[in-house]
Design a protein around this motif. Structure first.
Motif, PDB file in Angstrom:
ATOM      1  N   HIS A 108      -4.498   6.913   5.179  1.00 39.61           N
ATOM      2  CA  HIS A 108      -5.843   6.597   5.593  1.00 39.61           C
ATOM      3  C   HIS A 108      -5.921   6.003   7.129  1.00 39.61           C
ATOM      4  O   HIS A 108      -6.920   5.434   7.375  1.00 39.61           O
ATOM      5  CB  HIS A 108      -6.092   5.447   4.541  1.00 39.61           C
ATOM      6  N   HIS A 109      -4.939   6.267   7.637  1.00 40.21           N
ATOM      7  CA  HIS A 109      -5.226   5.302   9.286  1.00 40.21           C
ATOM      8  C   HIS A 109      -5.913   6.251  10.199  1.00 40.21           C
ATOM      9  O   HIS A 109      -5.898   7.521   9.989  1.00 40.21           O
ATOM     10  CB  HIS A 109      -3.808   5.230   9.924  1.00 40.21           C
ATOM     11  N   ASP A 112       0.712  -1.138   0.026  1.00 40.49           N
ATOM     12  CA  ASP A 112       0.023   0.030   0.099  1.00 40.49           C
ATOM     13  C   ASP A 112       0.982   1.202   0.016  1.00 40.49           C
ATOM     14  O   ASP A 112       0.878   2.108  -0.870  1.00 40.49           O
ATOM     15  CB  ASP A 112      -0.849  -0.158   1.211  1.00 40.49           C
ATOM     16  N   ASP A 170      -4.866  -4.096   2.071  1.00 44.24           N
ATOM     17  CA  ASP A 170      -5.332  -3.305   3.342  1.00 44.24           C
ATOM     18  C   ASP A 170      -6.769  -3.694   3.493  1.00 44.24           C
ATOM     19  O   ASP A 170      -7.507  -3.174   4.756  1.00 44.24           O
ATOM     20  CB  ASP A 170      -5.041  -1.731   2.966  1.00 44.24           C
ATOM     21  N   THR A 181      -3.990   3.811   1.368  1.00 44.70           N
ATOM     22  CA  THR A 181      -3.376   5.034   0.781  1.00 44.70           C
ATOM     23  C   THR A 181      -3.453   4.959  -0.797  1.00 44.70           C
ATOM     24  O   THR A 181      -3.659   5.986  -1.441  1.00 44.70           O
ATOM     25  CB  THR A 181      -2.138   5.288   1.052  1.00 44.70           C
ATOM     26  N   ASP A 220       0.988   6.668   3.786  1.00 51.67           N
ATOM     27  CA  ASP A 220       0.516   5.581   4.548  1.00 51.67           C
ATOM     28  C   ASP A 220       1.022   5.448   6.025  1.00 51.67           C
ATOM     29  O   ASP A 220       1.058   4.503   6.373  1.00 51.67           O
ATOM     30  CB  ASP A 220       0.987   4.247   3.742  1.00 51.67           C
TER      31      ASP A 220
END
Ligand SMILES: [Mn+2]
Length: 323
Positions: free
Chosen positions: A121-122, A29, A174, A144, A97
């Motif tokens: 994206h976390h 990712d 992911d 991501t 990421d």
């Protein structure tokens, strides 16, 4: 989203040297997103570099390196031994990421550059990279790669089929094969990449693991057990594992009936025990891991316990959650 992309484009255009870096133990990712962004900034006529670990990488990432080389896709890889010459050119650093400063591939670089952008994206935690030119952190996206695929679409640009394949592999990892964090937009991003020529056979080859690893993991999963009505636990053997191994197993346990939270416990070193905890959302595993000195988020958390044993950690968790 379009405002963010407009701003991102402006920032990129103001710079000539751009470095991409993801998290330690880069996965597909992070790497797929770096490859996509690398192509985008090159299309703006910029010099672009991907900061990698020169010695140790995920097997899937190593496979991708080979594929890219065979496909004559030229990438400027840099690492901690040779990046310094770029610093005097005042590069823009784009972190992908990850947003926690201490888990990026090379935290020292954060202190050495003047301009940082974060795309991740976390779920945003308390500890994040500060003083950024732009911080695009949103847990609404699966990966991501989904985020940068949207940027590619916004710019009306394309990447090569191989890079699209690596990006799709990143989304697949992911989302645990489109099982978690997957939305209509995730499928749209996947379709967008498929239309660019993402190849399912190559994707599977990148993601393949050795049969031994698979069987071993399934043995651990088979021997997992419920510690109460809705929580499962998996105990690894006496060998030393990566945090990612623990996370993968905890995630696998979530797919079973009745399981609303899961824990996997194993040795991270001779003297450190690691726990990876996952939840489908009702149970707050962060709270549980905090009691062991760890942390994380409601659905994803972990702890490392020094000078302990697997058995002690197992008992401590059972104590915390009750029967
Ligand atoms: Mn990711």
């Amino acid at each position: 989203m379009n405002d963010i992309f407009k701003n991102l484009t402006k920032i990129i255009k103001e710079n000539n040297e751009i470095i991409f870096m993801t998290h330690r133990n880069m996965d597909l990712d992070g790497f797929g997103a770096a490859l996509c962004m690398n192509e985008i900034v090159k299309s703006f006529g910029k010099n672009s570099y991907i900061f990698i670990n020169a010695t140790k990488n995920h097997k899937s990432v190593e496979k991708a390196f080979i594929r890219l080389k065979e496909g004559n896709i030229n990438i400027n890889y840099i690492n901690r031994d040779n990046y310094r010459k770029l610093l005097k050119k005042d590069p823009l650093l784009i972190i992908l990421d990850i947003h926690k400063p201490d888990i990026v591939e090379y935290p020292k670089l954060l202190e050495q550059v003047n301009k940082i952008v974060v795309i991740d994206h976390h779920i945003k935690g308390k500890d994040y990279i500060k003083n950024t030119k732009l911080s695009y952190i949103s847990a609404n996206f699966s990966s991501t790669n989904e985020m940068v695929a949207n940027y590619l679409k916004y710019l009306n640009k394309k990447v090569s089929p191989l890079i699209a394949t690596i990006m799709l592999s990143g989304i697949e990892i992911d989302t645990n094969s489109f099982n978690v964090k997957t939305t209509a937009e995730t499928y749209e991003a996947a379709a967008f990449l498929a239309k660019m020529g993402a190849d399912n056979v190559i994707k599977q080859e990148l993601l393949k693991e050795s049969k031994d690893e698979f069987v071993r993991r399934q043995e651990f999963v088979r021997d997992s057990f419920m510690i109460n009505r809705n929580m499962a636990m998996c105990i690894l053997d006496d060998n030393i594992y990566d945090k990612e191994d623990l996370a993968t197993i905890a995630e696998e346990l979530l797919q079973f009936d009745e399981v609303e939270a899961s824990f996997s416990i194993g040795k991270l070193s001779k003297t450190t025990i690691g726990v990876s905890a996952r939840s489908i959302g009702k149970i707050n595993v962060e709270e549980i891991m905090t009691q062991l000195g760890g942390g994380g988020h409601i659905t994803e958390a972990a702890a490392q316990i020094k000078k302990s044993s697997i058995d002690k950690v197992k008992k401590a968790i059972i104590e915390i959650v009750g029967d």
